[in-house]
Write a protein that holds these residues in place. Sequence first.
Motif, mmCIF file in Angstrom:
data_model
loop_
_atom_site.group_PDB
_atom_site.id
_atom_site.type_symbol
_atom_site.label_atom_id
_atom_site.label_comp_id
_atom_site.label_asym_id
_atom_site.label_seq_id
_atom_site.Cartn_x
_atom_site.Cartn_y
_atom_site.Cartn_z
ATOM 1 N N UNK A 81 0.821 -1.214 0.000
ATOM 2 C CA UNK A 81 0.000 0.000 0.000
ATOM 3 C C UNK A 81 0.852 1.259 0.000
ATOM 4 N N UNK A 82 1.928 1.280 0.779
ATOM 5 C CA UNK A 82 2.829 2.427 0.746
ATOM 6 C C UNK A 82 3.449 2.580 -0.632
ATOM 7 N N UNK A 83 3.861 1.459 -1.197
ATOM 8 C CA UNK A 83 4.542 1.512 -2.486
ATOM 9 C C UNK A 83 3.639 2.009 -3.601
ATOM 10 N N UNK A 84 2.450 1.405 -3.744
ATOM 11 C CA UNK A 84 1.576 1.794 -4.849
ATOM 12 C C UNK A 84 0.995 3.186 -4.616
ATOM 13 N N UNK A 85 0.797 3.553 -3.345
ATOM 14 C CA UNK A 85 0.333 4.908 -3.062
ATOM 15 C C UNK A 85 1.375 5.948 -3.447
ATOM 16 N N UNK A 86 2.639 5.699 -3.083
ATOM 17 C CA UNK A 86 3.721 6.620 -3.447
ATOM 18 C C UNK A 86 3.900 6.679 -4.955
ATOM 19 N N UNK A 87 3.816 5.536 -5.599
ATOM 20 C CA UNK A 87 3.960 5.498 -7.053
ATOM 21 C C UNK A 87 2.884 6.346 -7.727
ATOM 22 N N UNK A 88 1.666 6.290 -7.216
ATOM 23 C CA UNK A 88 0.568 7.059 -7.786
ATOM 24 C C UNK A 88 0.827 8.554 -7.679
ATOM 25 N N UNK A 113 9.485 3.202 -5.240
ATOM 26 C CA UNK A 113 8.076 2.906 -4.925
ATOM 27 C C UNK A 113 7.621 1.617 -5.604
ATOM 28 N N UNK A 114 8.071 1.401 -6.838
ATOM 29 C CA UNK A 114 7.724 0.180 -7.555
ATOM 30 C C UNK A 114 8.302 -1.046 -6.857
ATOM 31 N N UNK A 115 9.508 -0.926 -6.320
ATOM 32 C CA UNK A 115 10.141 -2.039 -5.609
ATOM 33 C C UNK A 115 9.335 -2.423 -4.374
ATOM 34 N N UNK A 174 -3.516 6.693 -12.629
ATOM 35 C CA UNK A 174 -4.876 6.162 -12.603
ATOM 36 C C UNK A 174 -4.878 4.682 -12.214
ATOM 37 N N UNK A 175 -4.013 3.888 -12.819
ATOM 38 C CA UNK A 175 -3.966 2.461 -12.501
ATOM 39 C C UNK A 175 -3.408 2.217 -11.101
ATOM 40 N N UNK A 176 -2.451 3.035 -10.685
ATOM 41 C CA UNK A 176 -1.917 2.902 -9.337
ATOM 42 C C UNK A 176 -2.977 3.173 -8.287
ATOM 43 N N UNK A 177 -3.793 4.206 -8.514
ATOM 44 C CA UNK A 177 -4.873 4.494 -7.583
ATOM 45 C C UNK A 177 -5.900 3.370 -7.519
ATOM 46 N N UNK A 178 -6.186 2.761 -8.669
ATOM 47 C CA UNK A 178 -7.122 1.638 -8.693
ATOM 48 C C UNK A 178 -6.586 0.453 -7.901
ATOM 49 N N UNK A 179 -5.313 0.138 -8.067
ATOM 50 C CA UNK A 179 -4.710 -0.979 -7.329
ATOM 51 C C UNK A 179 -4.768 -0.729 -5.827
#
Length: 507
Positions: A81-88, A113-115, A174-179
């Motif tokens: 959650x931290x990773x995909x949130x930061x990536x977004x 963030x992707x890692x 957009x896809x990061x927020x969905x994930x």
Amino acid sequence: MQPQQDTTRRALVLIAVCTAGLILPLEYTGPAMALAAIGDDLGGGPVALAWVVNAFALSFGSAIMAAGTLADLYGRKRMFCWGIGSFTVLSVVVSCAPNVVFLDLIRGLQGIAAALTMAGGSATLAQEYEGHARTRAFGLLGTAFGLGLAFGPVISGALVEFFNWRSIFLLGAAFGGLAWLLAAPRMRESRDPGARHLDWAGVLSFSAMLVLLTFAIMQVPAHGWRSLTVLSLVGAALLMLALFIGIEQRQARPMLDLSLFASKRFVGVQLLPIATALSFIVLLILLPLRFVGVEGLGTGQAGLLMLGLSLPMLVVPFLSALMARYIAPANLCFAGLLLAAGGLLWLAQVPVGASWLTLCLPMALIGIGSAVPWGLMDDLSIKVVSVERAGMATGIFTTMRACGEAVCVAAALALLNSLLQGQLDTLLNPESATAVAAELATGSFSSAQANAANVSAHALAECYSAAFATLTYGLGALTLVAALLSRWALAEPDIACAAGAAPGAER
């Protein structure tokens, strides 16, 4: 929780992880299609533009092992959650980049963030699924990851054609927020109770080694392999590697368990992402530069042409995961890599300006061959350790994948540059040959023509064709070697792997 509710929850978690697995690699390969547009908008020379791709790959490769440890230590859900949130958030920031340097720096943060996202997500799947269900889940993740890599240039070409290069990164947001929305309410937290503190010395020494090695490779075209600059950087990288090994050997719970490399089968698994990097990933970066920059195709046309390489990733990885129930994975991987090597040798004979059909046939063979091991690699990587240490196993494998991709892409660009210099030395003086080769290697054909006023466009295209052919022959040969070595290493499960495999993981 009722069985049906738990099945639905796990399915949504799988969708969330696969959504991340789709968009993260797309954001890695996609910008290669947009480099010309980025250069026109923000400026920057060939080196600065190359870092748009390399910054993401290097930071991802450097951080993924540490991310696996953090997932084991602080929780897989938390890291995802931290990773995909930061990536977004970073995807939105990078879409507003005012210059190339700022863009490169944010791309580096995106890689970190992707890692975190991939380490947390993959380890979560290892906890949620077992046996054949886990094989299918990782087959789907491998398919999503492959689709993101393969269709990055296709989707980016369309976005640049109809909107602008900044829309590529907004799509990632957009896809990061969905994930994140799918995962946050449904993931169950899990961690390794035996995990200890993060090995900062190991992280820093490994990251320094990877950056120094990649930077050394990038300096080869300008200085040569025997130059003091390149030799000093390679020596410093080897020193960092030795320091990293020494640090890990003194750890009670190392970030990278070096004893696993005594297992022949473990080493064989690590060869697979190297092979697919050579046969597939390098082309995802180089072919868009060739199609748009050298052959003069529009980004939309180039994206359509890349479908020849990309389409097999729609179904082949998942099919190979299903076939592995009946055919030994070693045999499947070997057959796939043989096909990819054959496709590379075929592609090497296709000159600049050839028809779409002439290009698409060998590209499709490469795509099919590379997609076969793609559907098996992630699951195989988990089987070498217990499920409780899934974060570490995922970290090691994904590190090999990310580092292999980063180094292979950098080396391929450097080698293409050097081969172009060799072709141009007979037409231009050494200084001009160096400048023109750098422009051609990054797809800046108009700039190359401006620096080579006395050389016709046809002659430059022939030089590029010859250099690209030599490079592709080399990639084919290396893929063949990797296929043979992985077949030998994966042929029989050894004692170390059998002891480390999770219960019920063996077929």
